[in-house]
Design an enzyme around this catalytic site. Structure first.
Site, PDB file in Angstrom:
ATOM      1  N   SER A 196      24.152 -11.855 -16.894  1.00 21.15           N
ATOM      2  CA  SER A 196      23.688 -10.579 -16.489  1.00 21.15           C
ATOM      3  C   SER A 196      24.448 -10.210 -14.920  1.00 21.15           C
ATOM      4  O   SER A 196      24.837  -9.145 -14.652  1.00 21.15           O
ATOM      5  CB  SER A 196      21.782 -10.616 -16.766  1.00 21.15           C
ATOM      6  OG  SER A 196      21.664 -11.773 -15.786  1.00 21.15           O
ATOM      7  N   ASP A 437      12.210  -7.664  -8.655  1.00 20.11           N
ATOM      8  CA  ASP A 437      13.430  -8.481  -8.913  1.00 20.11           C
ATOM      9  C   ASP A 437      14.634  -8.717  -7.907  1.00 20.11           C
ATOM     10  O   ASP A 437      15.465  -7.656  -7.555  1.00 20.11           O
ATOM     11  CB  ASP A 437      14.063  -7.051 -11.101  1.00 20.11           C
ATOM     12  CG  ASP A 437      15.443  -7.888 -11.149  1.00 20.11           C
ATOM     13  OD1 ASP A 437      16.141  -8.796 -10.019  1.00 20.11           O
ATOM     14  OD2 ASP A 437      16.265  -7.220 -12.280  1.00 20.11           O
ATOM     15  N   HIS A 440      19.283  -9.714  -9.822  1.00 24.47           N
ATOM     16  CA  HIS A 440      20.220  -8.726  -9.448  1.00 24.47           C
ATOM     17  C   HIS A 440      20.752  -7.566  -8.727  1.00 24.47           C
ATOM     18  O   HIS A 440      19.841  -7.993  -7.019  1.00 24.47           O
ATOM     19  CB  HIS A 440      19.975  -7.918 -11.266  1.00 24.47           C
ATOM     20  CG  HIS A 440      19.934  -8.626 -12.469  1.00 24.47           C
ATOM     21  ND1 HIS A 440      18.273  -9.148 -12.969  1.00 24.47           N
ATOM     22  CD2 HIS A 440      20.642  -8.960 -13.303  1.00 24.47           C
ATOM     23  CE1 HIS A 440      18.476  -9.645 -14.287  1.00 24.47           C
ATOM     24  NE2 HIS A 440      19.830  -9.857 -14.371  1.00 24.47           N
TER      25      HIS A 440
END
Ligand SMILES: *[C@@H]1O[C@H](CO)[C@@H](O)[C@H](O)[C@H]1NC(C)=O
Ligand SMILES: *[C@@H]1O[C@H](CO)[C@@H](O)[C@H](O)[C@H]1NC(C)=O
Ligand SMILES: *[C@@H]1O[C@H](CO)[C@@H](O)[C@H](O)[C@H]1NC(C)=O
Ligand SMILES: *[C@@H]1O[C@H](CO)[C@@H](O)[C@H](O)[C@H]1NC(C)=O
Ligand SMILES: *[C@@H]1O[C@H](CO)[C@@H](O)[C@H](O)[C@H]1NC(C)=O
Ligand SMILES: *[C@@H]1O[C@H](CO)[C@@H](O)[C@H](O)[C@H]1NC(C)=O
Length: 459
Positions: A196, A437, A440
């Protein structure tokens, strides 16, 4: 020696072809049914559900009850494919597991030329605040933006993370120019392969490139293992292929990969390589998926389903060697460009840059200023191992060493400003760091600079 990718017996071929077409058909059916299926999970992780970049917030993915027949067919098919294809998928299990007993079947290729020397280190430098030339695009202007990465859309109001320029110490980074990049890509396939983080870099590249193409001259294929952005007038594509562990694994489904065990075929990149081998420019990454505990190895020649267990770094080394062997035997550096992106740092513990604090990347608004800062999320033994493997293919692989420069960017992560696919509890909501998060990266942001580096090295 080059035979090791195709070990199947010739007598199986007609059957294999049938089974394989069935598999394709079923995967298509399967993907359409489950593309929006949601799984419950409480914490942000790299296995976070991914839903197509173009899902607006009022068009929420729904939990779709799975048609049982389809599942059963899938199970049956997986069973059949296990026997005949010996392929690995998310239904694969180990009959038993023992400790890893040493190298099997991978031998390093030593007939390689020495490395490419760079006159200036583009990866050492500092971040300079520059709100006149950055961001390179507007978040809201990119129709392919992902809800995982569109931080302003999800409530972030401090937008300083848009405005940082990477300044190498002894030279300048070539200024991004979308038209010039398209000229480099004319008639070519640019493909990102990995997890990702790599997908984030791909979305960044698509956003950086799409604005100069009229809306009716560009297209995006539906989200699948291989997703393709096309620009007609340049006859060029910018693609992303999901292969988080590079070698074949039970986590190769781009949507459903939340599994208890990671099982890999350490000696097999063949199935994935068939997807990426015709690309002209390849950008690989792999790292975080190896950091989640021991990995199960199911060797190609193992017929009874017995797995071996190995720690993440050991398993990653086996996978990297298989990948490097593919590069060594299949890449002609005159025709193909191959890049490897080093580990993407995480900012999970604020005490590492500000001793005495208990948080993470949540509420961080500026980069770390301490030159050479290095957090515990970027594992040095892994870096040394990657360096060793890459040195064996240094004439064919460019290293995009983004680790140090991204280490400084504790402000670049989405934290709470992204779409979360699960419902957050009131307990979580009252403590935002608990579900932040910090893995990312927001876009526009840090991955745009990784792509500027790529652009720089593509001349
Ligand atoms: C850029 O930043 C400076 C200093 O923070 C500020 O004074 C200026 O208004 C900003 N310019 C733009 C275009 O945002
Ligand atoms: C972003 O949008 C603003 C106005 O909304 C515009 O002035 C600016 O040029 C845009 N930036 C880019 C890189 O397109
Ligand atoms: C994204 O979705 C919206 C509406 O759902 C649509 O109007 C738009 O064209 C889509 N964009 C792309 C790039 O497919
Ligand atoms: C971008 O590249 C194109 C094609 O090489 C060139 O014509 C154009 O002048 C460049 N733009 C800038 C701002 O440098
Ligand atoms: C488009 O690019 C592909 C390679 O990606 C090439 O095979 C094909 O011939 C090209 N088509 C045209 C019309 O240039
Ligand atoms: C990347 O850069 C770091 C220093 O920032 C260095 O320690 C590491 O060895 C480099 N990795 C590779 C694969 O070249």
């Amino acid at each position: 020696m080059m035979q090791r990718w195709g070990r199947r017996k010739p007598s199986h071929y007609p059957l294999l072809a049938l089974v394989f077409s069935l598999f394709i058909l079923l995967s298509i059916l399967y993907n359409e049914h489950y593309i929006q299926q949601i799984h419950e999970h409480k914490q942000v992780s790299i296995t976070q559900q991914y839903v197509s970049p173009n899902i607006s917030s009022n068009n929420k993915p729904k939990r779709i009850p799975g048609p049982r027949g389809c599942y059963r067919l899938m199970f049956f098919f997986s069973f059949v494919s296990l026997i005949f294809l010996a392929s690995l998928d998310r239904f694969t299990t180990c009959t038993s597991t023992r400790m890893y007993g040493g190298q099997k079947g991978i031998s390093p290729d030593n007939q390689l030329r020495s490395g490419i020397s760079e006159k200036c280190d583009m990866f050492s430098g500092e971040w300079i605040f520059d709100n006149t030339s950055y961001p390179l695009y507007n978040e809201s202007d990119c129709p392919y933006m992902s809800d995982q990465l569109a931080c302003r859309k999800h409530g972030r109001t401090d937008l300083g993370y848009w405005n940082w320029r990477w300044q190498p110490n002894d030279c300048n980074l070539k200024r991004w120019n979308a038209t010039e990049m398209w000229e480099k890509l004319r008639g070519k396939r640019l493909m990102f392969v990995g997890d990702s983080l790599n997908r984030g870099q791909w979305i960044s590249m698509v956003c950086l490139l799409q604005s100069v193409i009229p809306a009716d001259k560009r297209s995006m294929s539906p989200n699948a293992a291989l997703t393709i952005f096309r620009a007609e007038e340049y006859n060029a594509t910018v693609e992303f292929y999901w292969a988080p562990l590079l070698v074949e694994s039970n986590s190769d489904d781009p949507v459903n990969h939340r599994l208890d065990d990671r099982i890999i075929r350490p000696d097999s990149v063949g199935r994935h390589a068939s997807q990426w081998e015709n690309a002209d420019i390849l950008i690989f990454n792999t790292y975080l998926w190896w950091r989640q505990g021991p990995i199960k190895l199911l060797w190609t020649k193992e017929e009874n389903g017995i797995c071996e267990e190995l720690d993440g770094i050991g398993a990653m080394e086996l996978a990297m060697e298989s990948w490097a062997n593919w590069v060594a035997s299949k890449v002609d550096p005159v025709k193909k460009r191959v890049f490897f992106v080093t580990m993407s740092p995480t900012h999970l513990w604020s005490r590492e840059w500000e001793p005495g604090t208990e948080g993470n990347c949540y509420h961080e608004k500026t980069p770390i200023k301490r030159y050479g800062y290095w957090g515990s999320g970027s594992d040095l033994p892994t870096m040394r191992m990657v360096e060793k493997v890459l040195s064996g293919v240094s004439s064919k692989v460019y290293v995009l060493n983004i680790t140090q420069l991204s280490e400084y960017r504790k402000d670049g992560h989405p934290s709470v400003y992204r779409k979360f696919w699960e419902t957050l509890s009131s307990q979580q909501l009252s403590n935002p760091s608990s579900y932040s998060d910090c893995i990312h990266w927001c876009l526009p942001g840090v991955p745009d600079v990784w792509n500027e580096l790529l652009f720089h090295f593509l001349q």
